[in-house]
Design an enzyme around this catalytic site. Structure first.
Site, mmCIF file in Angstrom:
data_model
loop_
_atom_site.group_PDB
_atom_site.id
_atom_site.type_symbol
_atom_site.label_atom_id
_atom_site.label_comp_id
_atom_site.label_asym_id
_atom_site.label_seq_id
_atom_site.Cartn_x
_atom_site.Cartn_y
_atom_site.Cartn_z
ATOM 1 N N THR A 40 15.907 47.481 2.480
ATOM 2 C CA THR A 40 15.428 46.119 2.229
ATOM 3 C C THR A 40 15.182 45.855 0.742
ATOM 4 O O THR A 40 14.695 44.791 0.374
ATOM 5 C CB THR A 40 14.127 45.843 3.012
ATOM 6 N N CYS A 41 15.545 46.795 -0.098
ATOM 7 C CA CYS A 41 15.374 46.637 -1.547
ATOM 8 C C CYS A 41 16.151 45.407 -2.029
ATOM 9 O O CYS A 41 17.333 45.243 -1.704
ATOM 10 C CB CYS A 41 15.879 47.888 -2.252
ATOM 11 N N SER A 42 15.525 44.547 -2.802
ATOM 12 C CA SER A 42 16.191 43.324 -3.275
ATOM 13 C C SER A 42 17.380 43.645 -4.172
ATOM 14 O O SER A 42 18.375 42.933 -4.149
ATOM 15 C CB SER A 42 15.197 42.424 -4.008
#
Length: 122
Positions: free
Chosen positions: A14-16
């Site tokens: 879920t890291c941007s």
């Protein structure tokens, strides 16, 4: 023309930064294999190979904002490559991401547009 499947190492799905990098690659028809380095940590030998492929020192692939960076005293400039690689292998959260490996080349995707350099687009 089919592109050889690269491998994108990341810490968190879920890291941007990962999302932006994947969107950019997929828009160009590049669909990398995703490997979560916290679930499947890299060994010191694998990290040594990747560091060599980037042409950068191991220190540049360290996440200095991680609590383990400070706890392990990794800011000590006298620490050599092997000590840093061992620390990253033991503490995968220390490995900067996203990191894309394609063939015998690797690049840190900060900013994400750097990833395209592996495909002649940057």
């Amino acid at each position: 023309m089919a592109v050889e499947r690269p491998m994108l190492f990341h810490n968190n799905a879920t890291c941007s930064k990962l999302g932006a990098a994947l969107a950019m690659l997929r828009a160009r028809g590049i669909d990398p294999e995703l490997v979560d380095i916290t679930a499947t940590p890299l060994t010191a030998a694998e990290l040594r190979d990747i560091v060599a492929m980037t042409g950068r020192p191991a220190r540049e692939l360290l996440r200095i904002g991680e609590p383990s960076y400070k706890a392990l005293g990794l800011g000590d400039a006298s620490l050599g490559e092997e000590a840093l690689l061992d620390a990253m292998a033991s503490h995968p959260e220390l490995v900067e991401r996203p990191l894309l490996v394609h063939g015998r080349r690797a690049v840190l995707g900060r900013p994400p547009e750097r990833l395209l350099s592996l495909f002649g687009d940057a």
